[in-house]
Design an enzyme around this catalytic site. Structure first.
Site, short mmCIF file in Angstrom:
data_model
loop_
_atom_site.label_atom_id
_atom_site.label_comp_id
_atom_site.label_asym_id
_atom_site.label_seq_id
_atom_site.Cartn_x
_atom_site.Cartn_y
_atom_site.Cartn_z
N SER A 17 8.74 3.72 4.79
CA SER A 17 9.87 3.84 3.88
C SER A 17 9.42 3.73 2.44
O SER A 17 8.31 4.09 2.09
CB SER A 17 10.94 2.80 4.21
N HIS A 37 4.97 -7.44 -0.20
CA HIS A 37 4.60 -8.70 -0.84
C HIS A 37 5.22 -8.78 -2.24
O HIS A 37 5.75 -7.80 -2.76
CB HIS A 37 3.09 -8.83 -0.92
N ASP A 94 0.87 -1.17 0.00
CA ASP A 94 0.00 0.00 0.00
C ASP A 94 0.92 1.22 0.00
O ASP A 94 1.88 1.27 0.78
CB ASP A 94 -0.85 0.05 1.27
#
Length: 287
Positions: free
Chosen positions: A250, A146, A89
């Site tokens: 980050s 992911h 996200d």
């Protein structure tokens, strides 16, 4: 000097690693008197709810880090059938072609792909005709990372560096930011060619870890380290499978050997969620 420039200049002065270690200690504390106010203040400041989290109460998290890297409910992020999906996200900071060995950062700033990958020009050569995508994770975002596609891990490199903030302000004013900050580079073989995923550290990022090796940093080192993964140690991760996580926000930079076509709806500055279509290839059967 403008206030924005002052904010950037201060980052050169503060003890970046020491500050990150101190915050990391607080974030790892399991004392209720520390963790609960920390969690509640953070959630209020960034308007965070637990609607899509596996654990729906703030009191269920053993530390701030546990809350920050919270797992999602099953099916909360459907995985698109496109060649490459977003691994996180976040916000699509930049996408584009790698030109003359340079990766575009922001207006007036580019950086060397070789520097980003830790100074190994041989490894960087693979991506000279390829493309890149940079996705910024804000503090409010889900912070597990992911796989954008199925991949077999070949190599992992830890690259020491600074810990500048990676927000939009710093990105616009600190030249070569992502090639200067501490980072972990993961190289994968995929059916679409080689792919490098660069997990970039930042100010107050207490940890970068992968699912196969655990914590990579801290502890922090003064020189790069490389791990090689042979066939007998094969680590194969499916598209959408968790590969790592940040403890505090980050950026992820991806480099693709074969340049894909990035989805029109996810241009620079747009929000994207894990599993949404990021890019496709004209010929997805290419090897």
């Amino acid at each position: 000097m403008s206030l924005k420039k002052v904010k950037v200049a201060l980052q050169y002065c503060v003890p970046q690693h020491l500050l990150s270690r101190l915050v990391g200690c607080l974030a790892a504390s399991e004392w209720a008197i520390i963790k609960l106010p920390f969690i509640h203040l953070f959630a209020k400041a960034y308007n965070i709810t637990l609607d899509d989290a596996q654990r729906g109460e703030f009191s269920q998290y053993k530390s701030f880090n546990d809350f920050f890297t919270r797992a999602l409910k099953e099916g909360a992020r459907p995985i698109d059938e496109t060649t490459y999906v977003s691994p996180v996200d976040g916000e699509v900071s930049q996408t584009g072609k790698i030109e003359d060995g340079q990766v575009y950062q922001a207006k007036g700033h580019s950086y060397s792909l070789t520097d980003l990958l830790g100074g190994n020009s041989t490894l960087a050569e693979t991506y000279q005709q390829g493309s890149f995508a940079t996705i910024y994770l804000a503090p409010s975002d889900y912070h597990r990372i992911h796989m954008p596609c199925r991949g077999k891990l070949k190599r992992m490199v830890y690259v020491p560096g600074r810990l500048f903030s990676v927000n939009q302000l710093t990105t616009k004013h600190v030249s070569g930011l992502f090639a200067r900050n501490e980072r972990v580079v993961c190289y994968f073989d995929t059916e679409y060619g080689e792919m490098a995923m660069v997990l970039v550290g930042a100010m107050i990022v207490a940890s970068i870890e992968t699912v196969w090796a655990g914590n990579i940093t801290p502890p922090r080192a003064k020189r790069p380290f490389t791990w090689h993964y042979k066939d007998e140690d094969a680590i194969v991760l499916d598209k959408g499978q968790e590969m790592g996580r940040f403890k505090l926000g980050s950026t992820v930079v991806m480099a693709f050997e074969k340049p894909p076509v990035f989805a029109d709806k996810h241009q620079n500055g747009s929000k994207i969620r894990l599993g949404e279509a990021l890019a496709d290839l004209a010929d997805t059967t290419a090897s």
